[in-house]
Design an enzyme around this catalytic site. Sequence first.
Site, mmCIF file in Angstrom:
data_model
loop_
_atom_site.group_PDB
_atom_site.id
_atom_site.type_symbol
_atom_site.label_atom_id
_atom_site.label_comp_id
_atom_site.label_asym_id
_atom_site.label_seq_id
_atom_site.Cartn_x
_atom_site.Cartn_y
_atom_site.Cartn_z
ATOM 1 N N TRP A 105 0.496 -1.475 0.132
ATOM 2 C CA TRP A 105 0.503 0.231 0.074
ATOM 3 C C TRP A 105 0.894 1.198 -0.037
ATOM 4 C CZ3 TRP A 105 -4.521 -1.068 -2.239
ATOM 5 C CH2 TRP A 105 -4.902 -1.840 -1.742
ATOM 6 N N ASP A 174 -1.178 6.382 6.601
ATOM 7 C CA ASP A 174 -2.641 5.714 6.458
ATOM 8 C C ASP A 174 -2.621 4.436 6.860
ATOM 9 O OD1 ASP A 174 -3.924 3.659 5.009
ATOM 10 O OD2 ASP A 174 -2.719 3.698 3.157
ATOM 11 N N LYS A 198 -11.891 -1.875 6.817
ATOM 12 C CA LYS A 198 -11.049 -3.296 7.476
ATOM 13 C C LYS A 198 -11.712 -2.800 9.105
ATOM 14 C CE LYS A 198 -8.875 -2.817 3.869
ATOM 15 N NZ LYS A 198 -7.298 -2.385 2.641
HETATM 16 C C1 LIG Z 1 -7.340 -1.650 2.423
HETATM 17 C C2 LIG Z 1 -5.839 -0.742 2.171
HETATM 18 C C3 LIG Z 1 -5.983 0.235 1.034
HETATM 19 C C4 LIG Z 1 -6.873 -0.273 -0.028
HETATM 20 O O1 LIG Z 1 -8.085 0.394 0.574
HETATM 21 P P1 LIG Z 1 -8.970 0.927 -0.805
HETATM 22 O O2 LIG Z 1 -10.821 1.143 0.090
HETATM 23 O O3 LIG Z 1 -9.640 -0.370 -1.613
HETATM 24 O O4 LIG Z 1 -8.523 2.049 -1.551
HETATM 25 C C5 LIG Z 1 -5.108 1.868 1.461
HETATM 26 N N1 LIG Z 1 -4.348 1.147 2.528
HETATM 27 C C6 LIG Z 1 -4.170 0.125 2.897
HETATM 28 C C7 LIG Z 1 -3.093 0.184 4.908
HETATM 29 C C8 LIG Z 1 -5.388 -0.371 3.180
HETATM 30 O O5 LIG Z 1 -5.381 -1.294 3.801
#
Ligand SMILES: *Cc1c(COP(=O)(O)O)cnc(C)c1O
Length: 363
Positions: A105, A174, A198
């Site tokens: 990511w 993030d 998540k």
């Molecule tokens: C799942 C995830 C993403 C992507 O998320 P989307 O909603 O599919 O764009 C980005 N960063 C992390 C750390 C993730 O776990």
Amino acid sequence: MNEPYGRVYNFSAGPCTLPVEVLEEARDGLMNYKGAGMSVMEMSHRGKVFEGILDDTRNQLRKILSVPENFQILFLQGGASTQFSMVAMNFLCKGTADYITTGTWGAKGFESAALEGNAKEIFSGKSTNFDRLPCKDDLQFSPNAQYVYYTSNETVQGVEFKGDQSFPGHVVCDMSSDILSRPIDFNKYALIHAGAQKNMGPAGATVVIISDDMIDRVPQGLSPMFDYRVQAQNGSMYNTPPCWSIYMCGLTYHWVERQGGVTEMQKRAQKRSGLLYEAIDGSNGFYKGHSQKDCRSIMNVTFTLPNEDVTKTFVKEAEAAGFDGVKGHRATGGIRASIYNAFPVQGCVDFATFMKEFAGRNY
Ligand SMILES: *Cc1c(COP(=O)(O)O)cnc(C)c1O
């Protein structure tokens, strides 16, 4: 397995398992939400009822994470992946930014930013297949960086920073896959972002928590949907927000508080992940953890087995025993057990037992 609904233990990396209480509450309001005569999915986002839901959701997140008053909470769309670009569109125009890449990511975040401006990757764990975090000596920060960007938990590799980092300048993080799994010291951040799916609710909403200071730095002339100032000034209602996802996140935030808050979430996460790491480490090398021990994630436990065939058998037998979604990401192979806030501790007790028993039979 989770009576009375016959639910399986859902190890999916996201979207993922939600608290049964939250699902029940949503179900109960599906035909007629608190006398409104309709569900939250069906009502105007400009009406009093939904405005109340949005306010309550925002306030409840502020409460459980102790978000200071000088940070704005936004509920946007487009997922964390849109934030990869939006962060750079808002803050990269005036110079460079430092990117710390510890997994899939973070790599995508850097790639997206590099399309917008002068993003600089000051660390990448790629050469060791993203099994580790940088140590202090690995990091040489640029003196004029507009921000430092990192990913607190790499969902694919299962590599996680322990707690808040003391990086210099404006820190952007993030936190998609570990938000609400521990307290956050907002003094360490300028902006955090996280997709809902998540640890918070169904896919749709993306939470952005941004300091007023950062909003002041947003340049003029951005397209409104990608402009943090516009989004903040409109209270996340510049256009139709992801109403249902926001509502479900709100229910989850209340659930987190009833359980004992984010410190209790952290305790449970340590317990769950500890059970699985114990099974890995106690297997005489049958299971091998992907990440180095001091970088292990308490949200996504990743490991491999001796070969492809036995891995396939493991996934098949796990599924038959009620452990769903343990197949690893295509980037790492092997097994990934994603065990977010709503995942029952008992599921990890049972899965650890299954792992030990499977290793015994296949060693
Ligand atoms: C799942 C995830 C993403 C992507 O998320 P989307 O909603 O599919 O764009 C980005 N960063 C992390 C750390 C993730 O776990």
